[in-house]
Design an enzyme around this catalytic site. Structure first.
Site, PDB file in Angstrom:
ATOM      1  N   CYS A  73       0.816  -1.225   0.000  1.00  0.00           N
ATOM      2  CA  CYS A  73       0.000   0.000   0.000  1.00  0.00           C
ATOM      3  C   CYS A  73       0.849   1.275   0.000  1.00  0.00           C
ATOM      4  CB  CYS A  73      -0.941   0.025   1.198  1.00  0.00           C
ATOM      5  SG  CYS A  73      -2.094  -1.346   1.200  1.00  0.00           S
ATOM      6  N   HIS A 127      -3.085   7.458   2.529  1.00  0.00           N
ATOM      7  CA  HIS A 127      -3.554   6.149   2.069  1.00  0.00           C
ATOM      8  C   HIS A 127      -4.924   5.891   2.682  1.00  0.00           C
ATOM      9  CE1 HIS A 127      -3.862   1.993   1.154  1.00  0.00           C
ATOM     10  NE2 HIS A 127      -3.619   1.576   2.377  1.00  0.00           N
ATOM     11  N   ASN A 184     -10.131   0.264   0.046  1.00  0.00           N
ATOM     12  CA  ASN A 184      -8.665   0.282   0.015  1.00  0.00           C
ATOM     13  C   ASN A 184      -8.194  -0.308  -1.315  1.00  0.00           C
ATOM     14  OD1 ASN A 184      -5.933  -0.130   0.332  1.00  0.00           O
ATOM     15  ND2 ASN A 184      -6.090  -1.047   2.376  1.00  0.00           N
TER      16      ASN A 184
HETATM   17  O1  UT7 Z   1      -3.038  -0.399   4.379  1.00  0.00           O
HETATM   18  C1  UT7 Z   1      -3.038  -0.667   5.713  1.00  0.00           C
HETATM   19  C2  UT7 Z   1      -3.839  -1.847   5.776  1.00  0.00           C
HETATM   20  N1  UT7 Z   1      -4.709  -1.837   6.894  1.00  0.00           N
HETATM   21  C3  UT7 Z   1      -5.873  -2.373   6.767  1.00  0.00           C
HETATM   22  O2  UT7 Z   1      -6.206  -2.798   5.717  1.00  0.00           O
HETATM   23  C4  UT7 Z   1      -6.824  -2.525   7.881  1.00  0.00           C
HETATM   24  C5  UT7 Z   1      -6.436  -2.275   9.278  1.00  0.00           C
HETATM   25  N2  UT7 Z   1      -7.455  -2.769  10.196  1.00  0.00           N
HETATM   26  C6  UT7 Z   1      -8.751  -2.368  10.153  1.00  0.00           C
HETATM   27  O3  UT7 Z   1      -9.150  -1.566   9.336  1.00  0.00           O
HETATM   28  C7  UT7 Z   1      -9.699  -2.897  11.216  1.00  0.00           C
HETATM   29  O4  UT7 Z   1      -8.967  -3.619  12.170  1.00  0.00           O
HETATM   30  C8  UT7 Z   1     -10.814  -3.821  10.610  1.00  0.00           C
HETATM   31  C9  UT7 Z   1     -11.799  -2.979   9.819  1.00  0.00           C
HETATM   32  C10 UT7 Z   1     -10.214  -4.901   9.738  1.00  0.00           C
HETATM   33  C11 UT7 Z   1     -11.594  -4.499  11.728  1.00  0.00           C
HETATM   34  O5  UT7 Z   1     -12.138  -3.501  12.595  1.00  0.00           O
HETATM   35  P1  UT7 Z   1     -11.944  -3.616  14.190  1.00  0.00           P
HETATM   36  O6  UT7 Z   1     -12.626  -2.451  14.772  1.00  0.00           O
HETATM   37  O7  UT7 Z   1     -10.471  -3.779  14.448  1.00  0.00           O
HETATM   38  O8  UT7 Z   1     -12.772  -4.918  14.517  1.00  0.00           O
HETATM   39  P2  UT7 Z   1     -12.294  -6.234  15.279  1.00  0.00           P
HETATM   40  O9  UT7 Z   1     -11.411  -7.061  14.409  1.00  0.00           O
HETATM   41  O10 UT7 Z   1     -11.789  -5.866  16.628  1.00  0.00           O
HETATM   42  O11 UT7 Z   1     -13.664  -7.003  15.460  1.00  0.00           O
HETATM   43  C12 UT7 Z   1     -14.696  -6.524  16.343  1.00  0.00           C
HETATM   44  C13 UT7 Z   1     -15.881  -7.462  16.255  1.00  0.00           C
HETATM   45  C14 UT7 Z   1     -15.510  -8.942  16.428  1.00  0.00           C
HETATM   46  O12 UT7 Z   1     -16.582  -9.571  17.107  1.00  0.00           O
HETATM   47  P3  UT7 Z   1     -16.511  -9.864  18.687  1.00  0.00           P
HETATM   48  O13 UT7 Z   1     -15.291 -10.733  18.874  1.00  0.00           O
HETATM   49  O14 UT7 Z   1     -16.384  -8.526  19.338  1.00  0.00           O
HETATM   50  O15 UT7 Z   1     -17.798 -10.557  18.966  1.00  0.00           O
HETATM   51  C15 UT7 Z   1     -15.439  -9.452  15.008  1.00  0.00           C
HETATM   52  O16 UT7 Z   1     -15.693 -10.833  14.937  1.00  0.00           O
HETATM   53  O17 UT7 Z   1     -16.492  -7.378  14.965  1.00  0.00           O
HETATM   54  C16 UT7 Z   1     -16.542  -8.669  14.345  1.00  0.00           C
HETATM   55  N3  UT7 Z   1     -16.334  -8.503  12.917  1.00  0.00           N
HETATM   56  C17 UT7 Z   1     -17.315  -8.209  12.055  1.00  0.00           C
HETATM   57  N4  UT7 Z   1     -18.637  -8.027  12.209  1.00  0.00           N
HETATM   58  C18 UT7 Z   1     -19.372  -7.724  11.122  1.00  0.00           C
HETATM   59  C19 UT7 Z   1     -15.159  -8.579  12.225  1.00  0.00           C
HETATM   60  N5  UT7 Z   1     -15.370  -8.327  10.929  1.00  0.00           N
HETATM   61  C20 UT7 Z   1     -16.704  -8.099  10.792  1.00  0.00           C
HETATM   62  C21 UT7 Z   1     -17.521  -7.799   9.687  1.00  0.00           C
HETATM   63  N6  UT7 Z   1     -18.838  -7.605   9.904  1.00  0.00           N
HETATM   64  N7  UT7 Z   1     -17.036  -7.666   8.441  1.00  0.00           N
END
Ligand code: UT7
Length: 359
Positions: A111, A249, A279
C-alpha cells in the site's frame, strides 16, 4: 538544482460497484458495521486486466500534462497485484501506451508503493537519469481478496491512479521523504504463498488470498502514518500549520482520522474518498490526489503531505510543495469499457474459486 514537479494526474475506476448491501448477501456483516468500523460504503471490481485500468489513468495524466506517450523516459508502476511474475506489469502498460522511448519497471511496496515510487522517480529526475516519468499505482485486489471472508472482503477494491513527473528548475515537488519497513512483521498482512514460496501447481484457495490481523495493522498504521508525516513536515522546514492538505492512504476512515488527530490537522485539511472505493492499496494516493485536484482542493503553491502504510509492513511519507498547475492542459476521453454483467456475475470466478477451500 533539478527538481521534479507533478504536471499531470489521472484515475480509472471500474464501473462495477460492490456495495455493503451486496456484501451482506455474501458474508455475515452489515452496512452499519462496515460504515462505522471503516467508513467504506462501496468499492469497485475490475472486469478486465489491471493494466487496462493503468492505461486509462495514464492517458488522463498524459493529457493533463499536455504530453504524448513517446515523450516519456520511464514508466514506474507500483502494484502488489501484478498481472504475471514475468514480465513486470509495466511492460504491458508500455505496450498499451506505445511509450516507445520509455524504460519500464514495477515497484512493490504494497500500500506504500505509490509514495515509494514517487520518491524514487523524483530522485531519478534529480540525478539526471530521466526528465519525464509516468508513475502509476494500480491494483486488481479482487484477484487475491476472498469475498467469502468477512475480515478482508469488506476492505479491498480495484482501481488505478497516475501522475506525470517532470524535471524543473523551480523549487517545487518533493521537499522531504521517509521510507520505512519492518520486515519482521510480514505475517500481519500478506498472501501467504501465492508466489515462488508455493509448490508448483494450480493456485490453492487456502493460501491465495490476503490475510490480515486487523487490529495490530490498524495500530501500526496510525502510529507510522502520523510519525512519518510529522517527520517529513519537520525535515521540509515546515510547521504543521503550514500544511494545506494531507492526502493519506485510504485503508480505514478511523485510521485516517486518528493519524490526522495525532498530527494536529483539522479534518478540513484531510482528503478522503474511502467511502467510494475502499482500500485500493498502491492506487489510493494517486486516485485521492486526482480527485482533490478535480474538486479544487489543491491551490497553486500549496503544501501537501502524502502518507501511506501497508503490507511488508511498509510506510512512506512525502512533503510535496505543489507548483503552479492545478488545471489540466488537456483532457482525454479514455474510459474503461462498460459491462452489462451484475457485480455477482463479475465476482463469480472469485466466489467459485474460494468456495473450493478458502479460509
Ligand atoms: O493499508 C493498511 C492496511 N490496513 C488495513 O487494511 C486494515 C487495518 N485494520 C482495520 O481496518 C480494522 O482492524 C478492521 C476494519 C479490519 C476491523 O475492525 P476492528 O474495529 O479492528 O474490529 P475487530 O477485528 O476488533 O472485530 C470486532 C468485532 C468482532 O466480534 P466480537 O469478537 O467482538 O464478537 C469481530 O468478529 O467485529 C466482528 N467482525 C465483524 N462483524 C461484522 C469482524 N469483521 C466483521 C464484519 N462484519 N465484516
Amino acid at each position: 538544482m533539478r527538481y521534479a514537479e507533478i504536471t499531470g494526474w489521472g484515475k480509472a475506476l471500474p464501473p462495477t460497484v460492490l456495495t455493503n448491501a451486496d456484501l451482506e448477501q455474501l458474508v455475515d456483516t452489515s452496512d452499519d458495521w462496515i460504515t462505522a468500523r471503516t467508513g467504506i460504503k462501496e468499492r469497485r471490481i475490475a472486469n478486465g486486466e489491471a493494466t487496462e485500468m493503468a492505461e486509462v489513468a495514464s492517458r488522463h495524466a498524459l493529457a493533463a500534462a499536455g504530453l504524448q506517450s513517446e515523450q516519456l523516459d520511464l514508466i514506474l508502476l507500483a502494484t502488489c497485484s501484478p498481472e504475471s511474475l514475468v514480465p513486470a506489469s509495466a511492460s504491458y502498460l508500455q505496450a498499451r501506451l506505445e511509450a516507445v522511448n520509455a524504460g519500464a519497471m514495477d515497484l512493490n511496496a504494497n500500500c506504500s508503493g505509490f509514495v515509494y515510487s514517487y520518491v524514487t522517480a523524483t530522485a531519478l529526475i534529480a540525478a539526471g537519469v530521466a526528465d519525464r516519468i509516468l508513475v502509476v499505482g494500480v491494483e486488481k485486489l479482487s484477484f487475491i481478496t476472498n469475498y467469502l471472508d468477512r475480515n478482508t472482503a469488506i476492505l479491498f477494491g480495484d482501481g488505478a491512479g497516475a501522475v506525470i513527473i517532470e524535471a524543473t528548475e523551480e523549487p517545487v515537488g518533493l521537499m522531504a521523504s521517509e521510507l520505512g519497513v519492518d520486515g519482521t512483521t510480514t505475517e500481519l498482512l500478506c498472501t501467504p504463498v501465492d508466489g515462488t514460496r508455493g509448490v508448483p501447481g494450480p493456485r490453492d484457495p487456502a493460501t491465495s488470498s490476503i490475510t490480515l490481523q486487523g487490529q495490530e495493522v490498524f495500530r501500526r498504521a496510525v502510529r507510522m502514518m502520523s510519525e512519518s508525516g510529522a517527520a517529513v513536515v519537520r525535515d521540509a522546514g515546515w510547521d504543521l500549520d503550514d500544511v494545506d492538505l494531507l492526502v493519506p492512504h485510504q485503508a480505514n476512515q478511523r485510521i485516517i482520522d486518528a493519524a490526522a488527530r495525532r498530527l494536529g490537522l483539522d479534518s478540513s485539511k484531510v482528503f478522503t474518498n474511502i467511502h467510494a472505493y475502499g482500500n485500493t492499496s498502491s492506487a489510493t494516493v494517486p486516485i485521492a490526489l486526482t480527485e482533490a485536484l478535480e474538486q479544487g482542493r489543491v491551490a497553486p503553491g500549496d503544501k501537501l503531505v502524502f502518507a501511506a502504510f501497508g503490507g511488508g509492513l511498509t510506510w512512506a511519507a512525502a512533503a510535496v510543495q505543489w507548483g503552479a498547475r492545478v488545471e489540466p492542459i488537456s483532457t482525454s476521453d479514455a474510459a474503461l469499457p462498460k459491462t452489462d454483467k451484475s457485480v455477482m456475475e463479475v465476482l463469480k470466478p472469485n466466489l467459485d474459486f474460494f468456495q473450493k477451500g478458502g479460509r
